[in-house]
Design a protein around this motif. Structure first.
Motif, PDB file in Angstrom:
ATOM      1  N   GLY A  38     -60.343  51.852  32.939  1.00 49.21           N
ATOM      2  CA  GLY A  38     -59.742  52.027  34.230  1.00 49.21           C
ATOM      3  C   GLY A  38     -60.856  52.805  34.922  1.00 49.21           C
ATOM      4  N   ARG A  39     -61.786  53.145  34.388  1.00 43.43           N
ATOM      5  CA  ARG A  39     -62.808  54.053  34.981  1.00 43.43           C
ATOM      6  C   ARG A  39     -64.110  53.645  34.796  1.00 43.43           C
ATOM      7  NH1 ARG A  39     -60.393  59.131  36.715  1.00 43.43           N
ATOM      8  NH2 ARG A  39     -58.345  59.263  35.534  1.00 43.43           N
ATOM      9  N   ALA A  40     -64.930  53.867  35.930  1.00 41.43           N
ATOM     10  CA  ALA A  40     -66.543  53.562  35.697  1.00 41.43           C
ATOM     11  C   ALA A  40     -67.454  54.446  36.392  1.00 41.43           C
ATOM     12  CB  ALA A  40     -66.607  52.087  36.288  1.00 41.43           C
ATOM     13  N   ARG A  41     -68.791  54.265  36.311  1.00 40.14           N
ATOM     14  CA  ARG A  41     -69.677  55.064  37.076  1.00 40.14           C
ATOM     15  C   ARG A  41     -70.478  54.074  37.877  1.00 40.14           C
ATOM     16  NH1 ARG A  41     -70.074  60.475  37.617  1.00 40.14           N
ATOM     17  NH2 ARG A  41     -72.216  60.782  37.311  1.00 40.14           N
ATOM     18  N   VAL A  42     -70.728  54.285  39.044  1.00 35.52           N
ATOM     19  CA  VAL A  42     -71.357  53.170  39.966  1.00 35.52           C
ATOM     20  C   VAL A  42     -72.392  54.024  40.821  1.00 35.52           C
ATOM     21  CG1 VAL A  42     -69.796  51.388  39.855  1.00 35.52           C
ATOM     22  CG2 VAL A  42     -69.963  53.071  41.852  1.00 35.52           C
ATOM     23  N   MET A  43     -73.773  53.187  41.023  1.00 33.44           N
ATOM     24  CA  MET A  43     -74.625  53.696  42.144  1.00 33.44           C
ATOM     25  C   MET A  43     -74.023  53.377  43.367  1.00 33.44           C
ATOM     26  SD  MET A  43     -77.102  55.690  42.250  1.00 33.44           S
ATOM     27  CE  MET A  43     -78.521  55.666  41.246  1.00 33.44           C
ATOM     28  N   TYR A  44     -73.705  54.480  44.472  1.00 32.47           N
ATOM     29  CA  TYR A  44     -73.318  53.992  45.609  1.00 32.47           C
ATOM     30  C   TYR A  44     -73.985  55.186  46.447  1.00 32.47           C
ATOM     31  CZ  TYR A  44     -70.338  53.674  49.696  1.00 32.47           C
ATOM     32  OH  TYR A  44     -69.947  53.592  50.973  1.00 32.47           O
ATOM     33  N   ARG A  45     -74.810  54.761  47.588  1.00 31.35           N
ATOM     34  CA  ARG A  45     -75.334  55.377  48.608  1.00 31.35           C
ATOM     35  C   ARG A  45     -76.491  56.436  47.848  1.00 31.35           C
ATOM     36  NH1 ARG A  45     -72.536  59.045  52.246  1.00 31.35           N
ATOM     37  NH2 ARG A  45     -70.892  59.138  50.658  1.00 31.35           N
TER      38      ARG A  45
ATOM     39  N   ALA B  74     -76.615  57.947  45.039  1.00 33.31           N
ATOM     40  CA  ALA B  74     -75.963  58.571  44.073  1.00 33.31           C
ATOM     41  C   ALA B  74     -74.815  58.042  42.898  1.00 33.31           C
ATOM     42  CB  ALA B  74     -75.038  59.709  44.581  1.00 33.31           C
ATOM     43  N   LEU B  75     -74.621  58.699  41.935  1.00 35.34           N
ATOM     44  CA  LEU B  75     -73.459  58.210  41.247  1.00 35.34           C
ATOM     45  C   LEU B  75     -72.271  58.694  41.526  1.00 35.34           C
ATOM     46  CD1 LEU B  75     -75.274  58.451  37.489  1.00 35.34           C
ATOM     47  CD2 LEU B  75     -74.559  56.248  38.599  1.00 35.34           C
ATOM     48  N   TRP B  76     -71.340  57.905  41.336  1.00 36.45           N
ATOM     49  CA  TRP B  76     -70.091  58.192  41.910  1.00 36.45           C
ATOM     50  C   TRP B  76     -69.148  57.715  40.718  1.00 36.45           C
ATOM     51  CZ3 TRP B  76     -67.968  59.699  46.850  1.00 36.45           C
ATOM     52  CH2 TRP B  76     -68.923  59.757  47.690  1.00 36.45           C
ATOM     53  N   ASP B  77     -67.846  58.538  40.457  1.00 38.58           N
ATOM     54  CA  ASP B  77     -67.015  57.979  39.670  1.00 38.58           C
ATOM     55  C   ASP B  77     -65.894  57.040  40.278  1.00 38.58           C
ATOM     56  OD1 ASP B  77     -67.456  59.703  37.415  1.00 38.58           O
ATOM     57  OD2 ASP B  77     -66.457  61.301  38.385  1.00 38.58           O
ATOM     58  N   VAL B  78     -65.683  56.007  39.676  1.00 39.36           N
ATOM     59  CA  VAL B  78     -64.674  54.981  40.212  1.00 39.36           C
ATOM     60  C   VAL B  78     -63.509  54.783  39.363  1.00 39.36           C
ATOM     61  CG1 VAL B  78     -64.724  52.373  41.082  1.00 39.36           C
ATOM     62  CG2 VAL B  78     -66.745  53.618  41.277  1.00 39.36           C
ATOM     63  N   GLU B  79     -62.497  54.545  40.240  1.00 40.66           N
ATOM     64  CA  GLU B  79     -61.250  54.217  39.386  1.00 40.66           C
ATOM     65  C   GLU B  79     -60.478  53.222  40.192  1.00 40.66           C
ATOM     66  OE1 GLU B  79     -57.540  57.323  40.562  1.00 40.66           O
ATOM     67  OE2 GLU B  79     -59.114  58.108  39.104  1.00 40.66           O
ATOM     68  N   LEU B  80     -59.490  52.381  39.395  1.00 39.65           N
ATOM     69  CA  LEU B  80     -58.762  51.270  40.008  1.00 39.65           C
ATOM     70  C   LEU B  80     -57.741  51.660  40.871  1.00 39.65           C
ATOM     71  CD1 LEU B  80     -58.842  48.896  36.883  1.00 39.65           C
ATOM     72  CD2 LEU B  80     -60.036  48.448  39.028  1.00 39.65           C
TER      73      LEU B  80
ATOM     74  N   ARG C  47     -68.220  47.952  50.111  1.00 39.87           N
ATOM     75  CA  ARG C  47     -68.157  47.338  48.852  1.00 39.87           C
ATOM     76  C   ARG C  47     -69.131  48.138  48.028  1.00 39.87           C
ATOM     77  NH1 ARG C  47     -64.676  43.680  49.779  1.00 39.87           N
ATOM     78  NH2 ARG C  47     -64.828  42.417  51.557  1.00 39.87           N
ATOM     79  N   VAL C  48     -68.701  48.125  46.545  1.00 43.00           N
ATOM     80  CA  VAL C  48     -69.253  48.359  45.431  1.00 43.00           C
ATOM     81  C   VAL C  48     -69.264  47.513  44.253  1.00 43.00           C
ATOM     82  CG1 VAL C  48     -69.125  51.022  45.968  1.00 43.00           C
ATOM     83  CG2 VAL C  48     -67.355  49.635  44.610  1.00 43.00           C
ATOM     84  N   THR C  49     -70.552  47.501  43.659  1.00 37.64           N
ATOM     85  CA  THR C  49     -70.647  46.712  42.684  1.00 37.64           C
ATOM     86  C   THR C  49     -70.381  47.460  41.175  1.00 37.64           C
ATOM     87  OG1 THR C  49     -71.819  45.009  43.479  1.00 37.64           O
ATOM     88  CG2 THR C  49     -71.886  45.002  41.355  1.00 37.64           C
ATOM     89  N   VAL C  50     -69.224  46.865  40.367  1.00 38.51           N
ATOM     90  CA  VAL C  50     -68.990  47.810  39.075  1.00 38.51           C
ATOM     91  C   VAL C  50     -69.395  46.789  37.910  1.00 38.51           C
ATOM     92  CG1 VAL C  50     -67.154  48.728  37.711  1.00 38.51           C
ATOM     93  CG2 VAL C  50     -66.974  48.850  40.304  1.00 38.51           C
ATOM     94  N   PRO C  51     -70.324  47.355  37.140  1.00 38.06           N
ATOM     95  CA  PRO C  51     -70.983  46.569  36.226  1.00 38.06           C
ATOM     96  C   PRO C  51     -70.036  46.327  35.044  1.00 38.06           C
ATOM     97  CG  PRO C  51     -72.179  48.614  36.229  1.00 38.06           C
ATOM     98  CD  PRO C  51     -71.070  48.479  37.504  1.00 38.06           C
ATOM     99  N   ALA C  52     -69.268  47.483  34.486  1.00 42.29           N
ATOM    100  CA  ALA C  52     -68.382  47.311  33.453  1.00 42.29           C
ATOM    101  C   ALA C  52     -67.355  48.397  33.663  1.00 42.29           C
ATOM    102  CB  ALA C  52     -69.057  47.498  32.335  1.00 42.29           C
ATOM    103  N   TRP C  53     -66.218  48.325  33.181  1.00 39.98           N
ATOM    104  CA  TRP C  53     -65.048  49.254  33.179  1.00 39.98           C
ATOM    105  C   TRP C  53     -64.766  49.965  31.797  1.00 39.98           C
ATOM    106  CZ3 TRP C  53     -63.016  50.825  37.606  1.00 39.98           C
ATOM    107  CH2 TRP C  53     -63.111  50.101  38.799  1.00 39.98           C
ATOM    108  N   ASP C  54     -64.295  51.118  31.727  1.00 41.66           N
ATOM    109  CA  ASP C  54     -63.968  51.751  30.524  1.00 41.66           C
ATOM    110  C   ASP C  54     -62.518  52.336  30.693  1.00 41.66           C
ATOM    111  OD1 ASP C  54     -64.171  52.947  28.115  1.00 41.66           O
ATOM    112  OD2 ASP C  54     -65.337  54.608  28.831  1.00 41.66           O
TER     113      ASP C  54
END
Length: 140
Positions: A99-106, A108-114, A90-97
């Motif tokens: 359909g993409r976002a940047r989150v802190m996971y493990r 490090a910063l990761w790119d996230v897409e839907l 699981r990751v927590t996404v604070p906001a979307w732009d």
């Protein structure tokens, strides 16, 4: 040493090698060699022993190849949880732009897409695929 002992000893060596490699194909060849040893024990000549061992080994190998154990699974490694342990986390996404976002996971910063069918709303998401340094997520 009698012929049958040689056949069975060689079959035993192949069984031991199969334990180290994890492939069933060596086991099928070992079965052929064991049947060659049985032919030798039954009194067949050396050419007949070799033919019987070869035929049984080839048939057993062919049957194994056609079975479900001989086929390689065609799984997409990017979506396979056995290959990548991040899938299902699981990751927590604070906001979307868009359909993409940047989150802190493990750490490090990761790119996230839907992923397909996911809705872009802030909250918790489940990782369904990893493509390089990009996480593809779905709604939890």
């Amino acid at each position: 040493m009698a012929d049958w002992m040689g056949w069975l000893a060689t079959a035993g060596v192949l069984v031991i090698l199969e334990l180290f490699t994890g492939t069933f194909y060596l086991l099928m060849i070992a079965i052929g060699l064991a049947v060659g040893g049985l032919a030798a024990l039954g009194g067949a000549g050396l050419p007949a022993q070799a033919i019987v061992a070869g035929v049984v080994g080839v048939l057993a190998t062919g049957l194994l190849h056609r079975s479900r154990f001989g086929r390689q699974g065609r799984h997409d490694a990017a979506r396979d949880r056995n290959v990548n342990l991040d899938i299902g986390q699981r990751v927590t996404v604070p906001a979307w732009d868009q359909g993409r976002a940047r989150v802190m996971y493990r750490g490090a910063l990761w790119d996230v897409e839907l992923g397909q069918g996911a809705t872009p709303q802030a909250g918790d998401f489940r990782i369904v695929e990893v493509q390089g340094s990009r996480l593809v997520v779905a709604n939890s």
